[in-house]
Design an enzyme around this catalytic site. Structure first.
Site, PDB file in Angstrom:
ATOM      1  N   ASP A 181      41.416  49.007  42.142  1.00  0.00           N
ATOM      2  CA  ASP A 181      40.143  49.557  41.973  1.00  0.00           C
ATOM      3  C   ASP A 181      39.302  48.267  42.709  1.00  0.00           C
ATOM      4  O   ASP A 181      39.416  47.152  42.367  1.00  0.00           O
ATOM      5  CB  ASP A 181      39.866  49.434  40.495  1.00  0.00           C
ATOM      6  CG  ASP A 181      38.302  50.196  40.085  1.00  0.00           C
ATOM      7  OD1 ASP A 181      37.394  49.726  40.495  1.00  0.00           O
ATOM      8  OD2 ASP A 181      38.669  51.272  39.395  1.00  0.00           O
TER       9      ASP A 181
ATOM     10  N   SER B 214      34.608  51.850  42.526  1.00  0.00           N
ATOM     11  CA  SER B 214      35.114  52.617  41.750  1.00  0.00           C
ATOM     12  C   SER B 214      34.261  54.023  41.634  1.00  0.00           C
ATOM     13  O   SER B 214      33.971  54.600  42.660  1.00  0.00           O
ATOM     14  CB  SER B 214      35.082  52.056  40.547  1.00  0.00           C
ATOM     15  OG  SER B 214      35.944  52.680  39.401  1.00  0.00           O
TER      16      SER B 214
END
Length: 400
Positions: free
Chosen positions: A265, A124
């Protein structure tokens, strides 16, 4: 307490031999597979070394001081270990705008001409910081890396847009639900398609430079939707799509497809990848920069506060499991690995009550400054284990 050493320096032959032993055991200990769990580690009370002498009241660490919690080792070996380390690998956690703290940590580390960066893992926003750092080092060394990090985060503050938050994975599943309502689904709501995001990342990251010989090794995580497993992308495979996949909030825009696989993610499967980093690094010092708070003294009662706390717990769950696996491997193979941690919550008051979508300039600058100061304390603390007064068992430190 600002920083905690969560690993240990343990006697164990040459660096190469220690790494080989640790790698063999860690590869055999795949905590993400369905293989049998490793043998249960005895309770701390049954294996703890004799308690060290109590710290006099005048020497009790104050807030902002560094406390060493490495496993006790022979004093001559501890003092002989060089500090700051000359070679270092980094594990960079994601957490939306909280990752500006990592910007400050990296900026301070880049000012140390004797520290060489070996391998960097990230997920991320941690992946974005990792890519900016590696790209700058490959193209122009430390100063270029500092400039890339600074340019990206300053632009993020000035733009302060929805797209900016997507660039650093600022929207979590729970937070997105609160912000946009329960009917929000991937593919139904996409305020910016992926092209503007891809262009924004390509503006600051030269993906071709990541494959240069001067670039540190990279381990960038994304979550494979098909089976929920963590996928690691290395230098030669990293593209703008990989960066987007690692920061892809599933309730905000569509999954990112790479070679026929769809990804979300990277923070869901490993935030950041730590076991894999320990397996693949060629050095014995690993620094984890943790930006998502693990502690909160308040019991949330509003929907938004509950969702925020659930996000924080979920973000650290995989990390805690990986720290425990590494601690167990250390006890079994006695490697010379030293795993250190710098946590943002130890430097920023009330971080658990702040939003990782906060793009306020004052907040970003506070995180950046706090990261620099925390890195300075870490660099100046001395080799882990050298201060016997603060020595604690490695397992207790890792799970604290």
């Amino acid at each position: 307490m600002s920083e905690k050493i969560v690993g240990a320096q343990i006697d164990g032959g040459s660096q190469g031999a220690a790494r080989t032993a640790a790698s063999r055991l860690l590869f055999a200990t795949d905590i993400w597979s369905g293989t049998p769990s490793p043998p249960r580690v005895p309770e701390l009370t049954s294996v703890s070394p004799p308690a060290p002498p109590p710290v006099p009241a005048a020497q009790t660490p104050r807030r902002g001081e560094v406390t060493t919690v490495a496993a006790p080792v022979a004093p001559d070996r501890a003092l002989a270990k060089q500090w700051p380390p000359r070679q270092l690998s980094l594990a960079l956690q994601g957490g939306g705008t909280f990752a500006a703290f990592t910007w400050g940590v990296l900026e301070r580390l880049l000012e140390e001409p004797d520290i060489e960066i070996d391998t960097i893992s990230g997920a991320s926003a941690g992946a974005v910081n990792a890519l900016l750092l590696a790209c700058g080092l490959a193209e122009g060394g430390r100063e270029a890396a500092r400039n890339r990090l600074n340019r990206f985060w300053v632009r993020l503050m000035h733009e302060a847009s929805f797209r900016s938050l997507m660039l650093v994975g600022g929207f979590s599943p729970a937070g997105s639900s609160v912000a946009f309502g329960p009917t929000l689904r991937s593919g139904q709501f996409d305020p910016f398609d992926l092209d503007p995001l891809r262009q924004a990342l390509s503006r600051d990251i030269d993906f071709a430079a990541l494959r240069a010989a001067k670039a540190p090794r990279l381990l960038i995580a994304a979550t494979r939707i098909r089976d929920g497993r963590q996928q690691i992308f290395r230098n030669e495979a990293i593209t703008a799509d990989v960066a987007l996949a690692s920061t892809c909030p599933p309730l905000v825009h569509c999954a990112v497809e790479i070679e026929g696989e769809a990804y979300w993610d990277g923070g869901f499967g490993g935030n950041p990848p730590l076991v894999r980093l320990v397996q693949e690094t060629s050095v014995t010092d690993v620094l984890l920069v943790q930006v998502t708070p693990s502690r909160d003294s308040y019991v949330p009662i509003t929907l938004a506060a509950i969702d925020r706390r659930l996000d924080q717990i979920a973000a650290n769950a995989a990390l805690n499991a990986e720290i425990a696996a590494i601690t167990w491997a250390q006890a079994q193979t006695a490697p010379s690995l030293r795993l250190s941690r710098i946590a943002a919550e130890d430097s920023v008051d009330g971080l658990a009550q702040r939003s990782s979508t906060d793009l306020g300039r004052g907040f970003i600058r506070l995180l950046h400054r706090s990261g620099r100061e925390a890195a300075q304390r870490w660099l100046g603390q001395g080799a882990p284990g050298a201060d016997a007064q603060h020595a604690l068992p490695a397992t207790e430190a890792a799970l604290a």
